[in-house]
Motif scaffolding. Structure first.
Motif, mmCIF file in Angstrom:
data_model
loop_
_atom_site.group_PDB
_atom_site.id
_atom_site.type_symbol
_atom_site.label_atom_id
_atom_site.label_comp_id
_atom_site.label_asym_id
_atom_site.label_seq_id
_atom_site.Cartn_x
_atom_site.Cartn_y
_atom_site.Cartn_z
ATOM 1 N N ARG A 27 -3.745 13.063 -0.031
ATOM 2 C CA ARG A 27 -4.663 11.981 0.344
ATOM 3 C C ARG A 27 -4.934 11.045 -0.826
ATOM 4 N N ALA A 28 -5.063 11.593 -2.031
ATOM 5 C CA ALA A 28 -5.309 10.741 -3.196
ATOM 6 C C ALA A 28 -4.121 9.832 -3.478
ATOM 7 N N TYR A 29 -2.909 10.357 -3.259
ATOM 8 C CA TYR A 29 -1.702 9.555 -3.457
ATOM 9 C C TYR A 29 -1.539 8.475 -2.385
ATOM 10 N N THR A 30 -2.054 8.704 -1.202
ATOM 11 C CA THR A 30 -1.784 7.820 -0.070
ATOM 12 C C THR A 30 -3.005 6.985 0.312
ATOM 13 N N SER A 31 -3.907 7.562 1.106
ATOM 14 C CA SER A 31 -5.072 6.800 1.553
ATOM 15 C C SER A 31 -6.002 6.458 0.399
ATOM 16 N N GLY A 32 -6.042 7.316 -0.637
ATOM 17 C CA GLY A 32 -6.872 7.009 -1.798
ATOM 18 C C GLY A 32 -6.398 5.777 -2.532
ATOM 19 N N SER A 33 -5.085 5.668 -2.705
ATOM 20 C CA SER A 33 -4.536 4.500 -3.390
ATOM 21 C C SER A 33 -4.646 3.247 -2.521
ATOM 22 N N ALA A 34 -4.509 3.420 -1.207
ATOM 23 C CA ALA A 34 -4.678 2.275 -0.310
ATOM 24 C C ALA A 34 -6.109 1.724 -0.402
ATOM 25 N N TYR A 35 -7.094 2.638 -0.430
ATOM 26 C CA TYR A 35 -8.486 2.210 -0.553
ATOM 27 C C TYR A 35 -8.711 1.456 -1.866
ATOM 28 N N ALA A 36 -8.071 1.928 -2.932
ATOM 29 C CA ALA A 36 -8.273 1.320 -4.247
ATOM 30 C C ALA A 36 -7.791 -0.120 -4.304
ATOM 31 N N GLU A 37 -6.913 -0.515 -3.381
ATOM 32 C CA GLU A 37 -6.447 -1.905 -3.364
ATOM 33 C C GLU A 37 -6.871 -2.638 -2.088
ATOM 34 N N PHE A 38 -7.970 -2.159 -1.462
ATOM 35 C CA PHE A 38 -8.522 -2.812 -0.275
ATOM 36 C C PHE A 38 -7.512 -2.870 0.870
ATOM 37 N N GLU A 39 -6.643 -1.869 0.969
ATOM 38 C CA GLU A 39 -5.614 -1.854 2.002
ATOM 39 C C GLU A 39 -5.833 -0.743 3.024
ATOM 40 N N GLU A 40 -7.005 -0.112 3.025
ATOM 41 C CA GLU A 40 -7.259 0.917 4.029
ATOM 42 C C GLU A 40 -7.264 0.273 5.413
ATOM 43 N N GLY A 41 -6.750 1.028 6.385
ATOM 44 C CA GLY A 41 -6.600 0.476 7.719
ATOM 45 C C GLY A 41 -5.276 -0.236 7.912
ATOM 46 N N LYS A 42 -4.578 -0.493 6.794
ATOM 47 C CA LYS A 42 -3.259 -1.121 6.862
ATOM 48 C C LYS A 42 -2.157 -0.148 6.460
ATOM 49 N N ASP B 173 7.031 4.103 -16.020
ATOM 50 C CA ASP B 173 8.066 5.003 -16.458
ATOM 51 C C ASP B 173 7.653 5.911 -17.627
ATOM 52 N N VAL B 174 6.327 6.052 -17.810
ATOM 53 C CA VAL B 174 5.840 7.033 -18.782
ATOM 54 C C VAL B 174 6.145 8.443 -18.289
ATOM 55 N N GLU B 175 5.952 8.642 -16.982
ATOM 56 C CA GLU B 175 6.289 9.921 -16.346
ATOM 57 C C GLU B 175 7.387 9.667 -15.311
ATOM 58 N N VAL B 176 7.969 10.752 -14.813
ATOM 59 C CA VAL B 176 8.987 10.587 -13.769
ATOM 60 C C VAL B 176 8.349 9.975 -12.532
ATOM 61 N N ILE B 177 9.126 9.210 -11.775
ATOM 62 C CA ILE B 177 8.565 8.473 -10.650
ATOM 63 C C ILE B 177 8.263 9.362 -9.452
ATOM 64 N N SER B 178 8.909 10.528 -9.361
ATOM 65 C CA SER B 178 8.714 11.407 -8.214
ATOM 66 C C SER B 178 7.283 11.935 -8.158
ATOM 67 N N PRO B 179 6.625 11.849 -6.992
ATOM 68 C CA PRO B 179 5.262 12.384 -6.865
ATOM 69 C C PRO B 179 5.221 13.901 -6.712
ATOM 70 N N PHE B 180 6.358 14.540 -6.489
ATOM 71 C CA PHE B 180 6.342 15.976 -6.207
ATOM 72 C C PHE B 180 5.907 16.797 -7.410
ATOM 73 N N ARG B 181 6.201 16.309 -8.592
ATOM 74 C CA ARG B 181 5.709 16.982 -9.781
ATOM 75 C C ARG B 181 4.188 16.893 -9.847
ATOM 76 N N GLY B 182 3.642 15.778 -9.387
ATOM 77 C CA GLY B 182 2.193 15.626 -9.338
ATOM 78 C C GLY B 182 1.555 16.567 -8.341
ATOM 79 N N LEU B 183 2.190 16.756 -7.191
ATOM 80 C CA LEU B 183 1.673 17.708 -6.208
ATOM 81 C C LEU B 183 1.657 19.116 -6.798
ATOM 82 N N TYR B 184 2.718 19.455 -7.523
ATOM 83 C CA TYR B 184 2.794 20.763 -8.180
ATOM 84 C C TYR B 184 1.650 20.917 -9.177
ATOM 85 N N ALA B 185 1.384 19.863 -9.949
ATOM 86 C CA ALA B 185 0.302 19.912 -10.935
ATOM 87 C C ALA B 185 -1.050 20.108 -10.252
#
Length: 260
Positions: free
Chosen positions: A199-214, A149-161
């Motif tokens: 991709r960084a928000y989705t498949s990138g984060s999945a890879y970071a926790e060994f969850e790619e393919g899931k 909760d340091v930043e707003v939870i919505s990812p859309f601001r991140g996409l804008y950035a």
């Protein structure tokens, strides 16, 4: 582990004094030797290491520690990561790639911090700040999040950035090219495409926790986790990203939220 503080409070550990306060280089929360010993021990026990590092010194020390871990315990698929990686020295981007360290970054931090970040670190060090495009250029894996909760939870601001590197209301003009073309945004050379950001928000984060393919992609055999939006992100201007609405949320193939 948390290795240093934050840029705003001048407690992020820097290699040189702050540009707006020459009396300090920030703080380290643990001596590097102790951090190295702890990391080697935890890695040997099979843990995935994740260090909060904001300043260029904290990032360098984190990379030093990860390198020491590999030399001591041998190679394996670790996927260790640095959380935030906000200011990185030029020579350390290649080390991120060589050591296969994941840069777990939060794009909305750039939109918040650009108002004062360059005052803290000066124009040269600012070139290595929130440097998504440079990370990609060196082949560093990115895993994006929101840091709620340091930043707003919505990812859309991140996409804008990602695609603008501008303030929420637009601007500044980042630089003027020799041909007179004006590039908007702070450190505009670090913009990345909408597709790369998603991709960084989705498949990138999945890879970071060994969850790619899931999870992380809409593919047969993966969890049906997705959202339905009020507008097509690829067909609206970036200024409209933060105004977009989520109409439906599906988790594991089950609707958990829907606008009536």
């Amino acid at each position: 582990m948390v290795t240093d503080g934050a840029l705003g409070s001048r407690t992020a550990a820097m290699l040189a004094p702050y540009s707006d306060d020459a009396k300090t280089t920030g703080i380290l929360t643990m001596e590097p030797e102790k951090l190295r010993a702890l990391a080697i021990e935890r890695d040997k026990a099979g843990f995935q290491l994740n260090f909060h590092a904001i300043g260029d010194r904290a990032n360098r020390i984190s990379l030093d520690v990860f390198e020491a871990v590999v030399k001591t315990n041998g190679p394996r698929d670790r996927r260790d990561r640095i959380e935030h990686a906000q200011v990185v020295a030029p020579s350390d981007f290649a080390r991120f790639a060589r050591l296969q360290v994941i840069a777990s970054m939060q794009p909305s931090h750039e939109t918040t911090d650009m108002r004062w970040a360059e005052q803290r670190v000066g124009p040269e060090r600012a070139k290595g700040a929130y440097a998504w495009a440079t990370m990609q250029k060196y082949g560093v894996r990115l895993a994006f999040g929101t840091d709620y909760d340091v930043e707003v939870i919505s990812p859309f601001r991140g996409l804008y950035a990602c695609v603008t590197r501008e303030l929420p209301d637009g601007g500044p003009i980042g630089q003027t090219l020799p041909n007179g073309v004006q590039l908007r945004g702070w450190q505009p050379q670090e913009k990345i495409s909408l597709g790369d950001c998603i991709r960084a928000y989705t498949s990138g984060s999945a890879y970071a926790e060994f969850e790619e393919g899931k999870k992380g992609e809409l593919k047969a055999g993966e969890f049906a986790d997705f959202i339905v939006l009020s507008d097509d992100l690829t067909k609206i201007p970036p200024a409209q990203y933060t105004k977009i609405k989520v109409l439906r949320t599906i988790v594991g193939g089950r609707t958990v939220f829907q606008v009536e």
